[in-house]
Scaffold this motif. Structure first.
Motif, PDB file in Angstrom:
ATOM      1  N   VAL A 176      -9.221   1.175  -1.910  1.00 21.91           N
ATOM      2  CA  VAL A 176      -8.674   0.542  -3.109  1.00 21.91           C
ATOM      3  C   VAL A 176      -8.981   1.367  -4.357  1.00 21.91           C
ATOM      4  N   ALA A 177     -10.247   1.725  -4.561  1.00 19.21           N
ATOM      5  CA  ALA A 177     -10.626   2.425  -5.782  1.00 19.21           C
ATOM      6  C   ALA A 177     -11.923   3.188  -5.551  1.00 19.21           C
ATOM      7  N   THR A 178     -12.262   4.013  -6.515  1.00 16.25           N
ATOM      8  CA  THR A 178     -13.547   4.719  -6.525  1.00 16.25           C
ATOM      9  C   THR A 178     -14.257   4.414  -7.844  1.00 16.25           C
ATOM     10  N   ILE A 179     -15.574   4.352  -7.807  1.00 17.02           N
ATOM     11  CA  ILE A 179     -16.359   4.051  -9.001  1.00 17.02           C
ATOM     12  C   ILE A 179     -16.467   5.296  -9.870  1.00 17.02           C
ATOM     13  N   ASP A 180     -16.103   5.155 -11.147  1.00 15.65           N
ATOM     14  CA  ASP A 180     -16.148   6.260 -12.089  1.00 15.65           C
ATOM     15  C   ASP A 180     -17.339   6.178 -13.043  1.00 15.65           C
ATOM     16  N   LYS A 181     -17.728   4.949 -13.396  1.00 10.19           N
ATOM     17  CA  LYS A 181     -18.756   4.799 -14.420  1.00 10.19           C
ATOM     18  C   LYS A 181     -19.506   3.488 -14.205  1.00 10.19           C
ATOM     19  N   SER A 224       0.836  -1.186   0.000  1.00 16.25           N
ATOM     20  CA  SER A 224       0.000   0.000   0.000  1.00 16.25           C
ATOM     21  C   SER A 224       0.875   1.241   0.000  1.00 16.25           C
ATOM     22  N   ASP A 225       0.254   2.395  -0.233  1.00 13.56           N
ATOM     23  CA  ASP A 225       0.908   3.676   0.012  1.00 13.56           C
ATOM     24  C   ASP A 225       0.034   4.461   0.984  1.00 13.56           C
ATOM     25  N   HIS A 226       0.275   5.767   1.124  1.00 18.61           N
ATOM     26  CA  HIS A 226      -0.481   6.523   2.121  1.00 18.61           C
ATOM     27  C   HIS A 226      -1.910   6.803   1.682  1.00 18.61           C
ATOM     28  N   GLN A 227      -2.257   6.438   0.428  1.00 18.45           N
ATOM     29  CA  GLN A 227      -3.607   6.685  -0.053  1.00 18.45           C
ATOM     30  C   GLN A 227      -4.455   5.419  -0.127  1.00 18.45           C
ATOM     31  N   GLY A 228      -3.816   4.302  -0.410  1.00 16.09           N
ATOM     32  CA  GLY A 228      -4.583   3.061  -0.510  1.00 16.09           C
ATOM     33  C   GLY A 228      -3.735   1.921  -1.043  1.00 16.09           C
ATOM     34  N   ILE A 229      -4.384   0.769  -1.252  1.00 16.57           N
ATOM     35  CA  ILE A 229      -3.707  -0.424  -1.744  1.00 16.57           C
ATOM     36  C   ILE A 229      -3.195  -0.180  -3.160  1.00 16.57           C
ATOM     37  N   VAL A 230      -1.948  -0.644  -3.431  1.00 12.85           N
ATOM     38  CA  VAL A 230      -1.375  -0.501  -4.770  1.00 12.85           C
ATOM     39  C   VAL A 230      -1.056  -1.840  -5.414  1.00 12.85           C
ATOM     40  N   GLY A 231      -0.951  -2.922  -4.636  1.00 13.48           N
ATOM     41  CA  GLY A 231      -0.635  -4.205  -5.250  1.00 13.48           C
ATOM     42  C   GLY A 231      -0.348  -5.288  -4.237  1.00 13.48           C
ATOM     43  N   GLN A 232       0.366  -6.331  -4.712  1.00 14.87           N
ATOM     44  CA  GLN A 232       0.614  -7.517  -3.909  1.00 14.87           C
ATOM     45  C   GLN A 232       1.952  -8.127  -4.311  1.00 14.87           C
ATOM     46  N   VAL A 233       2.696  -8.636  -3.330  1.00 15.92           N
ATOM     47  CA  VAL A 233       3.993  -9.260  -3.585  1.00 15.92           C
ATOM     48  C   VAL A 233       3.775 -10.591  -4.299  1.00 15.92           C
ATOM     49  N   LEU A 277     -14.389   1.979  -2.741  1.00 17.03           N
ATOM     50  CA  LEU A 277     -14.257   0.544  -2.539  1.00 17.03           C
ATOM     51  C   LEU A 277     -13.101   0.298  -1.571  1.00 17.03           C
ATOM     52  N   MET A 278     -13.396  -0.442  -0.501  1.00 15.73           N
ATOM     53  CA  MET A 278     -12.396  -0.746   0.529  1.00 15.73           C
ATOM     54  C   MET A 278     -12.095  -2.240   0.516  1.00 15.73           C
ATOM     55  N   THR A 279     -10.945  -2.600   1.056  1.00 16.78           N
ATOM     56  CA  THR A 279     -10.644  -4.021   1.218  1.00 16.78           C
ATOM     57  C   THR A 279     -11.606  -4.612   2.255  1.00 16.78           C
ATOM     58  N   SER A 280     -12.133  -5.786   1.915  1.00  9.87           N
ATOM     59  CA  SER A 280     -13.086  -6.423   2.830  1.00  9.87           C
ATOM     60  C   SER A 280     -12.396  -7.236   3.914  1.00  9.87           C
ATOM     61  N   GLY A 281     -11.183  -7.729   3.611  1.00 10.81           N
ATOM     62  CA  GLY A 281     -10.441  -8.507   4.601  1.00 10.81           C
ATOM     63  C   GLY A 281     -10.862  -9.955   4.699  1.00 10.81           C
ATOM     64  N   ILE A 282     -11.812 -10.414   3.869  1.00 13.08           N
ATOM     65  CA  ILE A 282     -12.296 -11.794   4.025  1.00 13.08           C
ATOM     66  C   ILE A 282     -11.333 -12.819   3.428  1.00 13.08           C
ATOM     67  N   ASP A 283     -10.341 -12.358   2.671  1.00 13.81           N
ATOM     68  CA  ASP A 283      -9.379 -13.307   2.112  1.00 13.81           C
ATOM     69  C   ASP A 283      -8.226 -13.589   3.061  1.00 13.81           C
ATOM     70  N   GLY A 284      -8.093 -12.829   4.146  1.00 10.14           N
ATOM     71  CA  GLY A 284      -7.008 -13.045   5.095  1.00 10.14           C
ATOM     72  C   GLY A 284      -5.677 -12.489   4.645  1.00 10.14           C
ATOM     73  N   TYR A 301     -16.834   0.473 -13.766  1.00 12.44           N
ATOM     74  CA  TYR A 301     -15.453   0.850 -14.024  1.00 12.44           C
ATOM     75  C   TYR A 301     -14.955   1.781 -12.909  1.00 12.44           C
ATOM     76  N   CYS A 302     -13.741   1.536 -12.476  1.00  8.79           N
ATOM     77  CA  CYS A 302     -13.198   2.238 -11.297  1.00  8.79           C
ATOM     78  C   CYS A 302     -11.781   2.741 -11.587  1.00  8.79           C
ATOM     79  N   SER A 303     -11.335   3.670 -10.751  1.00  7.04           N
ATOM     80  CA  SER A 303      -9.953   4.149 -10.804  1.00  7.04           C
ATOM     81  C   SER A 303      -9.304   3.934  -9.444  1.00  7.04           C
ATOM     82  N   PRO A 304      -8.041   3.535  -9.414  1.00  6.89           N
ATOM     83  CA  PRO A 304      -7.374   3.264  -8.142  1.00  6.89           C
ATOM     84  C   PRO A 304      -7.213   4.518  -7.290  1.00  6.89           C
ATOM     85  N   VAL A 305      -7.307   4.346  -5.993  1.00 13.78           N
ATOM     86  CA  VAL A 305      -7.109   5.460  -5.063  1.00 13.78           C
ATOM     87  C   VAL A 305      -5.627   5.698  -4.829  1.00 13.78           C
TER      88      VAL A 305
END
Length: 304
Positions: free
Chosen positions: A239-244, A156-165, A224-231, A257-261
């Motif tokens: 994570v993102a905001t809905i654009d369309k 993540s960064d200071h704004q939201g999730i950016v990816g996964q290792v 859109l936030m991470t739900s955490g149900i995947d552990g 369709y969404c854009s990353p936060v």
């Protein structure tokens, strides 16, 4: 027979007498000029009459001096202009670096603030480079197995999730970004708690919230936030905001369709999240995030 010398060789007044007369006249004029200022008017008239001849005699000299000064000044100005141009370039570079450092300093302050508030361990890493693979959206960070990094960890960064290792080496790791075609994150709409799966669509294309019914309670601007149900991803990270939203009522299907936060391709520093869901041992990367054969190179994850 002529006994006298020819006119050419006739001698007049002796030279010494001429010299004495000239000296007497010169001394007399100097005394008169010094005592009575008698020659001031003569001197002024002579100076006025001789001025054009003086200018004419000085023209060659002035032309040479002017040409020398022009060439010297031109050379000096060219050298000075080159030095000033170089200095301007250096100052511009320093100004750009200063802006970059200020931006990085602000981001690091934000990351440290999140680190102090988080209830789990966070490790700050720097992005080193992007692998030369146009088909995938990945970056390499300066943290690896020596820092206890493991496959599947959220980034993540200071704004939201950016990816996964997705790959771990001794001193560095590869991170797949949100807009990669193989990226999927379980999310939850912050406004109403509706859950879904957010998919990446490739570079330059918006993220897509798939498999949503046409009547789903979704609105443009929803976060859109991470739900955490995947552990894997801690809950509550943006994570993102809905654009369309395109709703197909006949097929009961919606294209969202969404854009990353987060700054997926903007920042140089990220956070690796050491999140423990408390649901037992963390799922293995082979079950939640693994690479299959080299032909498809697709990633598989558990359903959200």
């Amino acid at each position: 027979m002529q006994l006298s010398p020819p006119p050419l060789f006739k001698q007049g007044t002796p030279a010494l007498i001429k010299l004495a007369i000239c000296l007497f006249i010169s001394i007399l004029l100097m005394v008169m000029d010094h005592q009575f200022k008698a020659l001031n008017e003569v001197r002024s008239v002579a100076s006025y009459l001789l001025t054009p001849f003086q200018y004419a005699m000085q023209m060659p000299r002035n032309a040479l001096v002017g040409s020398y000064d022009y060439l010297t000044s031109k050379g000096s100005l060219e050298v000075e202009n080159e030095a000033l141009t170089k200095r301007v370039a250096e100052l511009t570079l320093l100004a750009n670096q200063s802006e970059l450092f200020m931006s990085e300093n602000t981001q690091l302050r934000n990351l440290i603030g999140i680190k102090e508030q988080a209830r789990f361990k966070i490790l700050i890493a720097q992005i080193l480079y992007s692998p030369s693979n146009p088909m995938s959206q990945r970056v390499v960070i300066d943290r690896g197995a020596s820092d206890n990094i493991s496959l599947g960890q959220a980034v993540s960064d200071h704004q939201g999730i950016v990816g996964q290792v997705v790959r771990v080496m001794e001193n560095k790791s590869e991170v797949t970004l949100l807009d990669d075609r193989d990226m999927v994150i379980p999310i939850q709409v912050a406004r109403n708690g509706l859950r879904g799966a957010l998919h990446g669509n490739g570079r330059g294309r918006p993220l897509e919230l798939r498999h949503m019914a046409a009547v789903s309670d979704l609105q443009v601007g929803d976060v859109l936030m991470t739900s955490g149900i995947d552990g894997i991803y801690p809950p509550g990270f943006a994570v993102a905001t809905i654009d369309k939203i395109e709703r197909n009522v006949d097929k009961n299907f919606a294209y969202v369709y969404c854009s990353p936060v987060g700054g997926v391709n903007r920042f140089r520093h990220v956070m690796i999240l050491f999140y423990d869901s408390g649901f037992g041992p963390k799922p293995e990367a082979s079950k939640n995030f693994k690479e299959t054969d080299s032909k498809s190179n697709r990633l598989y994850r558990g359903k959200p």
